[in-house]
Design a protein around this motif. Sequence first.
Motif, mmCIF file in Angstrom:
data_model
loop_
_atom_site.group_PDB
_atom_site.id
_atom_site.type_symbol
_atom_site.label_atom_id
_atom_site.label_comp_id
_atom_site.label_asym_id
_atom_site.label_seq_id
_atom_site.Cartn_x
_atom_site.Cartn_y
_atom_site.Cartn_z
ATOM 1 N N GLU A 1 -21.917 23.076 -13.179
ATOM 2 C CA GLU A 1 -21.793 21.602 -13.088
ATOM 3 C C GLU A 1 -21.498 21.150 -11.662
ATOM 4 O OE1 GLU A 1 -18.940 19.415 -15.541
ATOM 5 O OE2 GLU A 1 -19.216 21.024 -16.994
ATOM 6 N N SER B 1 -14.044 28.600 5.034
ATOM 7 C CA SER B 1 -13.910 27.222 5.526
ATOM 8 C C SER B 1 -15.134 26.764 6.294
ATOM 9 C CB SER B 1 -12.652 27.139 6.399
ATOM 10 O OG SER B 1 -12.246 25.812 6.537
ATOM 11 N N TYR C 1 -18.881 18.512 2.272
ATOM 12 C CA TYR C 1 -19.115 19.477 1.188
ATOM 13 C C TYR C 1 -19.388 20.856 1.769
ATOM 14 C CZ TYR C 1 -19.367 16.240 -2.746
ATOM 15 O OH TYR C 1 -19.059 15.354 -3.725
ATOM 16 N N ALA D 1 -12.347 24.956 -7.364
ATOM 17 C CA ALA D 1 -12.894 24.978 -8.724
ATOM 18 C C ALA D 1 -12.988 26.418 -9.222
ATOM 19 C CB ALA D 1 -14.260 24.300 -8.748
ATOM 20 N N ASN E 1 -2.218 16.557 -5.604
ATOM 21 C CA ASN E 1 -2.689 16.548 -4.212
ATOM 22 C C ASN E 1 -4.144 17.012 -4.105
ATOM 23 O OD1 ASN E 1 -2.352 19.258 -4.724
ATOM 24 N ND2 ASN E 1 -0.841 19.629 -3.113
ATOM 25 N N LEU E 2 -4.794 17.215 -5.243
ATOM 26 C CA LEU E 2 -6.191 17.666 -5.339
ATOM 27 C C LEU E 2 -6.337 19.154 -5.008
ATOM 28 C CD1 LEU E 2 -9.048 16.256 -6.003
ATOM 29 C CD2 LEU E 2 -9.455 16.322 -3.559
ATOM 30 N N LEU E 3 -5.244 19.772 -4.523
ATOM 31 C CA LEU E 3 -5.317 21.174 -4.123
ATOM 32 C C LEU E 3 -5.038 22.088 -5.309
ATOM 33 C CD1 LEU E 3 -3.371 20.960 -0.738
ATOM 34 C CD2 LEU E 3 -5.847 20.926 -1.098
ATOM 35 N N VAL F 1 -1.483 28.589 -0.152
ATOM 36 C CA VAL F 1 -2.475 29.669 -0.184
ATOM 37 C C VAL F 1 -3.792 29.113 0.341
ATOM 38 C CG1 VAL F 1 -1.537 30.938 -2.180
ATOM 39 C CG2 VAL F 1 -3.210 29.111 -2.572
ATOM 40 N N HIS G 1 -9.795 19.107 -14.497
ATOM 41 C CA HIS G 1 -10.091 18.831 -13.095
ATOM 42 C C HIS G 1 -10.554 17.386 -12.952
ATOM 43 C CE1 HIS G 1 -14.064 20.080 -14.721
ATOM 44 N NE2 HIS G 1 -14.515 19.149 -13.914
ATOM 45 N N TYR G 2 -10.464 16.890 -11.716
ATOM 46 C CA TYR G 2 -10.903 15.516 -11.462
ATOM 47 C C TYR G 2 -12.423 15.465 -11.459
ATOM 48 C CZ TYR G 2 -6.051 15.138 -10.035
ATOM 49 O OH TYR G 2 -4.687 15.165 -10.034
ATOM 50 N N ASN H 1 -14.216 13.530 -9.664
ATOM 51 C CA ASN H 1 -14.602 13.489 -8.246
ATOM 52 C C ASN H 1 -13.322 13.323 -7.427
ATOM 53 O OD1 ASN H 1 -13.955 10.616 -8.224
ATOM 54 N ND2 ASN H 1 -15.849 10.388 -9.379
ATOM 55 N N THR I 1 -6.899 13.268 8.671
ATOM 56 C CA THR I 1 -7.122 14.662 9.073
ATOM 57 C C THR I 1 -8.238 14.775 10.118
ATOM 58 O OG1 THR I 1 -8.513 14.902 7.101
ATOM 59 C CG2 THR I 1 -6.290 15.773 6.955
ATOM 60 N N CYS J 1 -3.605 19.180 7.960
ATOM 61 C CA CYS J 1 -2.466 18.276 7.826
ATOM 62 C C CYS J 1 -1.259 19.098 7.384
ATOM 63 C CB CYS J 1 -2.788 17.172 6.816
ATOM 64 S SG CYS J 1 -1.393 16.104 6.413
ATOM 65 N N CYS K 1 1.134 17.593 2.222
ATOM 66 C CA CYS K 1 1.156 17.668 0.745
ATOM 67 C C CYS K 1 1.353 19.109 0.270
ATOM 68 C CB CYS K 1 -0.083 17.027 0.116
ATOM 69 S SG CYS K 1 -1.667 17.788 0.539
ATOM 70 N N ILE K 2 1.124 20.068 1.165
ATOM 71 C CA ILE K 2 1.397 21.475 0.835
ATOM 72 C C ILE K 2 2.897 21.720 0.979
ATOM 73 C CG2 ILE K 2 0.974 23.861 1.533
ATOM 74 C CD1 ILE K 2 -1.759 23.041 2.566
#
Length: 243
Positions: free
Chosen positions: A36, A109, A118, A125, A138-140, A150, A194-195, A197, A211, A226, A229-230
């Motif tokens: 997906e 990365s 992207y 995921a 935090n989306l992480l 990590v 999961h979100y 988007n 960032t 950044c 949020c971690i």
Amino acid sequence: MKEKNVAFDYTEKVKDRIISLGADLVGIADVEPLKELKVDPPDLLKHFTRAVSIALKLPAAVFEEISARPTPIYKSVYQTANLTLDQIAFRTAMALQDDGHYSLPIPASQVLDQENWYAAISHKAVARMAGLGWQGKNLLLITPKYGSRVRLVTVLTNVPLDVDGPIKNRCGDCTACQDACPAGAIKGISTESHYKNRDEALYFSRCKEKTVGEFAKIPEVGVPICGICIKVCPFGREKSVKK
Ligand code: B12
């Protein structure tokens, strides 16, 4: 005599080898639900049945030294972690190939679409489907042991390794990342899976402006990082806070 579970034995051997290469967490995801995802190239997953997710923990103190902006030390740790993960993924893919299995390491990365930000595939995921953690506010990816401290990498393969399953989201009522985000980018919405988007969880443009537009322009930083949020996530933080 009880029949030996060959798939289980081989999966354990692969996981042990990855840990011996220096990884801290490893899990196996079935590729089917990942189809997906938007991937690059669009047929990236065609020849693969499994995605091996590999995590490397980061020195927690590096985040404690961050207050309003990323530090040069964090930049160096970020680069070292990416390099280490790329080497682990490379060696894992080669070991699988030597055993006769078609395998592809995906860089830790590498951004392929610079306009929309992207990569080839979302490591988060894969990691979530491989049971390494859940997708936090935090989306992480948040792991129970190290929180979001990590970095991740993925190896795609066609060997039918035993699959791990997702784990439950444990963010609960916590708003630490939302409260601390210097861009006010985190919406504070939780997800059971999961979100759909990025915008469901983030004011993505705010995160990107901070960032990419601000922190990456600091001369001694130079990369879009950044870390705040971690840092503030309570998972895995306890042992790192200065006493
Ligand atoms: C481009 C990029 C950025 C861009 C865009 C960020 C973004 N949110 O997409 C910028 C420069 C802004 C950025 C910022 C950061 N990034 Co960045 N980034 C990437 C990169 C290279 C690609 C991400 C991508 O393709 N996103 C596309 C979107 C759609 O995917 P997504 O963000 O993963 O989210 C979707 C999926 O995860 C999906 N999902 C989750 N589970 C499942 C399961 C199924 C079955 C499906 C279908 C979908 C699904 O739900 C989400 C919404 O659709 C990845 C490396 C990689 N290859 O994954 C690192 C990565 C995501 N970044 C990372 C980090 C740490 C950061 C920063 C904290 C910066 C820093 N290092 O200090 C910030 C955090 C921003 C934030 N809170 O989101 C780490 C995350 C590690 C972790 N513990 O989760 C990664 C994985 C790098 C790595 N190798 O470890 N990043």
